[in-house]
Design a protein around this motif. Structure first.
Motif, PDB file in Angstrom:
ATOM      1  N   HIS A 254     -22.563  50.341 123.601  1.00 28.07           N
ATOM      2  CA  HIS A 254     -22.006  48.985 123.604  1.00 28.07           C
ATOM      3  C   HIS A 254     -20.506  49.057 123.917  1.00 28.07           C
ATOM      4  O   HIS A 254     -19.784  49.844 123.308  1.00 28.07           O
TER       5      HIS A 254
ATOM      6  N   LEU B 191     -13.643  44.218 133.647  1.00 24.13           N
ATOM      7  CA  LEU B 191     -13.102  44.773 132.406  1.00 24.13           C
ATOM      8  C   LEU B 191     -13.674  44.019 131.218  1.00 24.13           C
ATOM      9  O   LEU B 191     -13.607  42.790 131.164  1.00 24.13           O
ATOM     10  N   ASP B 192     -14.229  44.764 130.273  1.00 24.77           N
ATOM     11  CA  ASP B 192     -14.612  44.214 128.974  1.00 24.77           C
ATOM     12  C   ASP B 192     -13.555  44.685 127.986  1.00 24.77           C
ATOM     13  O   ASP B 192     -13.370  45.891 127.803  1.00 24.77           O
TER      14      ASP B 192
ATOM     15  N   ARG C 114     -14.070  38.979 129.273  1.00 27.65           N
ATOM     16  CA  ARG C 114     -14.469  39.653 130.515  1.00 27.65           C
ATOM     17  C   ARG C 114     -13.513  39.219 131.609  1.00 27.65           C
ATOM     18  O   ARG C 114     -13.272  38.023 131.798  1.00 27.65           O
TER      19      ARG C 114
ATOM     20  N   ARG D 258     -17.116  57.716 122.599  1.00 28.44           N
ATOM     21  CA  ARG D 258     -17.803  57.480 123.876  1.00 28.44           C
ATOM     22  C   ARG D 258     -18.015  58.755 124.689  1.00 28.44           C
ATOM     23  O   ARG D 258     -17.262  59.711 124.553  1.00 28.44           O
TER      24      ARG D 258
ATOM     25  N   ASN E  77      -8.606  52.774 129.635  1.00 29.24           N
ATOM     26  CA  ASN E  77      -9.077  53.623 128.543  1.00 29.24           C
ATOM     27  C   ASN E  77      -7.934  54.105 127.681  1.00 29.24           C
ATOM     28  O   ASN E  77      -7.988  54.065 126.447  1.00 29.24           O
TER      29      ASN E  77
ATOM     30  N   ALA F 142      -6.374  51.292 125.478  1.00 25.26           N
ATOM     31  CA  ALA F 142      -7.215  50.909 124.344  1.00 25.26           C
ATOM     32  C   ALA F 142      -7.242  52.010 123.291  1.00 25.26           C
ATOM     33  O   ALA F 142      -7.233  51.742 122.088  1.00 25.26           O
ATOM     34  N   ARG F 143      -7.286  53.253 123.732  1.00 24.17           N
ATOM     35  CA  ARG F 143      -7.313  54.378 122.793  1.00 24.17           C
ATOM     36  C   ARG F 143      -6.059  54.387 121.935  1.00 24.17           C
ATOM     37  O   ARG F 143      -6.113  54.518 120.720  1.00 24.17           O
TER      38      ARG F 143
ATOM     39  N   THR G 166     -17.037  42.701 113.198  1.00 27.78           N
ATOM     40  CA  THR G 166     -17.713  43.256 114.370  1.00 27.78           C
ATOM     41  C   THR G 166     -16.877  42.996 115.618  1.00 27.78           C
ATOM     42  O   THR G 166     -16.112  42.027 115.668  1.00 27.78           O
ATOM     43  N   GLN G 167     -17.048  43.881 116.592  1.00 28.46           N
ATOM     44  CA  GLN G 167     -16.352  43.722 117.871  1.00 28.46           C
ATOM     45  C   GLN G 167     -17.241  43.057 118.915  1.00 28.46           C
ATOM     46  O   GLN G 167     -16.823  42.859 120.058  1.00 28.46           O
ATOM     47  N   ALA G 168     -18.484  42.750 118.530  1.00 31.71           N
ATOM     48  CA  ALA G 168     -19.439  42.197 119.488  1.00 31.71           C
ATOM     49  C   ALA G 168     -19.511  40.687 119.373  1.00 31.71           C
ATOM     50  O   ALA G 168     -19.504  40.141 118.275  1.00 31.71           O
TER      51      ALA G 168
ATOM     52  N   LEU H  87     -15.078  57.322 133.423  1.00 29.19           N
ATOM     53  CA  LEU H  87     -13.752  57.944 133.326  1.00 29.19           C
ATOM     54  C   LEU H  87     -13.735  59.261 134.090  1.00 29.19           C
ATOM     55  O   LEU H  87     -12.766  59.575 134.787  1.00 29.19           O
TER      56      LEU H  87
ATOM     57  N   THR I 233     -21.460  44.591 132.517  1.00 31.34           N
ATOM     58  CA  THR I 233     -20.064  44.439 132.091  1.00 31.34           C
ATOM     59  C   THR I 233     -19.841  44.926 130.663  1.00 31.34           C
ATOM     60  O   THR I 233     -18.811  45.527 130.367  1.00 31.34           O
TER      61      THR I 233
ATOM     62  N   MET J  67     -13.509  54.087 120.993  1.00 32.42           N
ATOM     63  CA  MET J  67     -13.154  54.820 122.210  1.00 32.42           C
ATOM     64  C   MET J  67     -13.422  56.314 122.029  1.00 32.42           C
ATOM     65  O   MET J  67     -13.875  56.987 122.953  1.00 32.42           O
TER      66      MET J  67
ATOM     67  N   ARG K  83     -11.579  44.113 124.050  1.00 31.42           N
ATOM     68  CA  ARG K  83     -11.723  43.560 122.688  1.00 31.42           C
ATOM     69  C   ARG K  83     -10.573  44.077 121.819  1.00 31.42           C
ATOM     70  O   ARG K  83     -10.218  45.248 121.895  1.00 31.42           O
TER      71      ARG K  83
ATOM     72  N   GLY L 237     -18.263  46.932 123.285  1.00 27.57           N
ATOM     73  CA  GLY L 237     -17.374  46.332 122.299  1.00 27.57           C
ATOM     74  C   GLY L 237     -17.302  47.114 121.003  1.00 27.57           C
ATOM     75  O   GLY L 237     -16.223  47.314 120.435  1.00 27.57           O
ATOM     76  N   THR L 238     -18.444  47.569 120.548  1.00 27.93           N
ATOM     77  CA  THR L 238     -18.496  48.115 119.194  1.00 27.93           C
ATOM     78  C   THR L 238     -18.312  49.626 119.149  1.00 27.93           C
ATOM     79  O   THR L 238     -18.097  50.179 118.081  1.00 27.93           O
TER      80      THR L 238
ATOM     81  N   GLN M   6      -8.048  49.762 120.186  1.00 27.06           N
ATOM     82  CA  GLN M   6      -8.779  48.605 120.691  1.00 27.06           C
ATOM     83  C   GLN M   6      -9.919  49.089 121.585  1.00 27.06           C
ATOM     84  O   GLN M   6     -10.239  50.269 121.580  1.00 27.06           O
ATOM     85  N   ARG M   7     -10.529  48.169 122.364  1.00 26.04           N
ATOM     86  CA  ARG M   7     -11.643  48.569 123.213  1.00 26.04           C
ATOM     87  C   ARG M   7     -11.419  48.042 124.624  1.00 26.04           C
ATOM     88  O   ARG M   7     -11.112  46.850 124.799  1.00 26.04           O
ATOM     89  N   ALA M   8     -11.592  48.894 125.617  1.00 26.51           N
ATOM     90  CA  ALA M   8     -11.496  48.468 127.018  1.00 26.51           C
ATOM     91  C   ALA M   8     -12.475  49.311 127.818  1.00 26.51           C
ATOM     92  O   ALA M   8     -12.479  50.533 127.705  1.00 26.51           O
ATOM     93  N   THR M   9     -13.298  48.633 128.628  1.00 26.26           N
ATOM     94  CA  THR M   9     -14.381  49.307 129.342  1.00 26.26           C
ATOM     95  C   THR M   9     -14.515  48.723 130.738  1.00 26.26           C
ATOM     96  O   THR M   9     -14.553  47.503 130.899  1.00 26.26           O
ATOM     97  N   PHE M  10     -14.607  49.619 131.739  1.00 29.87           N
ATOM     98  CA  PHE M  10     -15.074  49.193 133.061  1.00 29.87           C
ATOM     99  C   PHE M  10     -16.491  49.748 133.224  1.00 29.87           C
ATOM    100  O   PHE M  10     -16.668  50.933 133.480  1.00 29.87           O
TER     101      PHE M  10
END
Lengths: 394, 394
Positions: free
Chosen positions: B214, A271-272, A203, B223, A238, A241-242, A338-340, B228, B260, B220, A274, B216-217, A246-250
């Protein structure tokens, strides 16, 4: 006694549930979560499990049987804001039900078995995920933790007296059962899976600073609007990560002053991120920060990135995973990543041999009121956990 | 007695001021703003002005002199969140000081003169700017207003008993003095200006809906992330307004659940838009909504746009503006447009001949703790307002 699972599940269903969204608000040390903690103590008492707690509020119900290193199993009872019913509670309820099932089967473990509840696994209040397990395992010091503050400015040190804990001193193995948070088990047609690894994740606080001004009278070219810098950064995250799988989230934003007719002075967003590798995670966050800073230069704003927590790759004990997964009626359970993040990852990193069981999630949706698992799969999970505890305590 | 201006200004300086930002938080019907309202009553009493209030909380201090249609002057005491000291209070303090100056000069008006304070001019609490003047002038009905709700869900109808008002029944002319919120007077080298018109402007709620999941999991590509869609819409709004020489701002955002590690289920953001023509405003908002909806289609989200308030173009009485501006020592005051809404615009649209005086703002910054006007310019403003009231009450 599979009935017990459903009765316990029914006990928990209304606690901390939003009437409007159907989601759960079970933030640590607040009323709903404290009600669940009290419920856990009562459930332990009803089963003759001796409850041990530590200063931070983690709890273990001990089945004092046999001798030698204990096998601990459990999960957490807190939720994300507006979360689902399964993430966390499924592991606690399944652990209690698994003990019932072992006893009904006449299994007498040769080692102590404990059912654990770690506090603030989601980090929804103090911002640091797996807070309880980090403190209990020594991964985080009380000196660093006590000054963590919630959104109202309350410090962790004002909520709990300290972090002294001996809960893990006798633990030889940890097993966490959890609802799957993706659809790998659906794709594989399996009700149960075993975790191979947790992706590195973190994070990061993005502080965008600009200059407050009147939204009507300030010419567009005279502005230093941090909202624009944030917006571009969110889109860039976004895209990065795409492209990289990978994973990226606001998912969390705070605007100052957050008035309709004022250009903001500041936007803070979290930013989260992974990735499958530690290096990939660092590259991803660097790339997002770089794109944000370039845009900040154009907007006349500034960007400061602060890592609030970074968890490196966790590989669960491969021999333990293989032993848990193999030789079941109907074939071996699939072993999946897992990504969590989970308390299991913290305990594994602290040197405790650890395994995770996943229960199939038909949609993969998690951290949402729509999170779900079928009762039949949950009961298979209870049985699988009982089998696993039996294997580990022979 | 110019001293009085500075003494009054000093009285107001600490009220509702944030120690951290230096900005003001004077939201309507809350403690700081109520303290200012009480201060106003005391200032009227000290000058022998008869205070008349209405149900919504608007107030006028009457100098009961002469006969015939009254001349009203004043502004507001509420602020935007983290706003400046001048926007609003400058007009109220200058009005009181102008009466002192007229009396010191021995001017006896042939008509009654009133000093007005309208509530909730900024719309920072109930979301609708110029709430008090809209209700007092009949531009807004109590039936429509009573259900307006603040961020805590409190309805206006729970805060005030109604909107009955006779404050404007005897008013023939309104004059509002205000700090300029741009730099036109700086460019023209003038301390005082007169308003020609107010640009059409409005507030529009943009509701972006997606699906919580989630962070992380969730892959992309799986979603439906409304953040966005919002981010792209905020950038599009800026670009549209820049290209057209108009104004568009997203300064307020609310994210659900705002965690987050959760893809948001919903983002609500408020667009503040302003244009030189009514048609241009409609086109601008349509274009932004269209771009947002197109992006929503790609994101698997949805966008609903709701106009919360739209104020059409206001042209102030040209003959009155010319009469106020002309024939001053040192030359005529410049006549300039503004992009900011004001109670003066509401009263003008309601058919009351209305004029506005602007006081130079060295940086043009407004709706910000950095908002400023030089004391010397403020004192010129007091004198200019006294001259104007004198002209209008001969």
């Amino acid at each position: 006694m599979p009935d017990d699972f459903e009765r316990m599940w029914g006990d928990l269903a209304p606690v901390g549930r939003s009437a409007s969204s159907g989601g759960y608000f079970r933030q640590p040390f607040a009323s709903a979560e404290r009600e669940l903690a009290q419920w856990f103590v009562e459930q332990c008492a009803a089963r003759g499990l001796r409850v041990e707690t530590d200063e931070i509020g983690n709890a273990v119900g001990w089945w004092d049987v046999g001798s030698g290193p204990a096998v601990l199993t459990g999960s957490h009872l807190d939720s994300v804001l507006d979360g689902g019913a399964y993430d966390g509670p499924l592991g606690v309820v399944s652990a209690l039900a698994a003990i019932d099932l072992m006893r009904a089967r006449g299994v007498v473990p040769t080692r102590p078995v404990g059912v654990s509840v770690f506090v603030e696994e989601e980090g929804s209040r103090f911002g640091l995920a797996c807070l309880g397990s980090r403190l209990a395992s020594g991964a985080l010091s009380w000196e660093a933790a006590r000054e963590l503050r919630d959104r109202d400015g309350v410090a962790l040190g004002d909520v709990v007296p300290g972090a002294a804990s001996s809960l893990l001193s006798s633990v030889g193995t940890f097993v966490e059962l959890h609802v799957e948070q993706g659809r790998d088990l659906v794709d594989r047609g399996a009700a149960i899976g075993v975790a191979s690894e947790i992706w590195p994740h973190g994070r990061y606080r993005f502080d965008f600073a600009g200059a407050a001004n009147h939204a009507g009278t300030t010419r567009m070219e005279d502005r230093q609007d941090p909202m624009l810098t944030y917006a571009m950064t969110a889109l860039a995250a976004n895209k990065q990560a795409r492209l990289a799988g990978q994973r990226a989230t606001f998912g969390r934003v705070a605007v100052t002053p957050n008035g309709t007719n004022a250009v903001p002075s500041a936007v803070t967003a979290w930013l989260d991120a992974r990735c499958s590798t530690d290096a990939g995670l660092a590259e991803l966050v660097d790339a997002i920060g770089r794109q944000g800073s370039e845009r900040a230069d154009r907007d006349g704003t500034s960007l400061t990135v602060t890592a609030e927590s970074v968890s490196g790759a966790v590989t669960f004990d491969p021999a333990l995973a293989a032993a848990v997964a193999a030789d079941h009626e109907g074939g071996a359970w699939p072993i999946i990543p897992t990504q969590a993040g989970h308390d299991a990852g913290i305990l594994s990193a602290a040197g405790i041999p650890t395994a995770m069981l996943f229960v199939r999630n038909p949609t993969g949706v998690s951290h949402s009121p729509a999170e779900h698992a079928e009762v039949a799969d949950c009961l298979v999970g209870v049985s699988a956990l009982a089998d696993t505890l039996d294997r580990l305590t022979r």
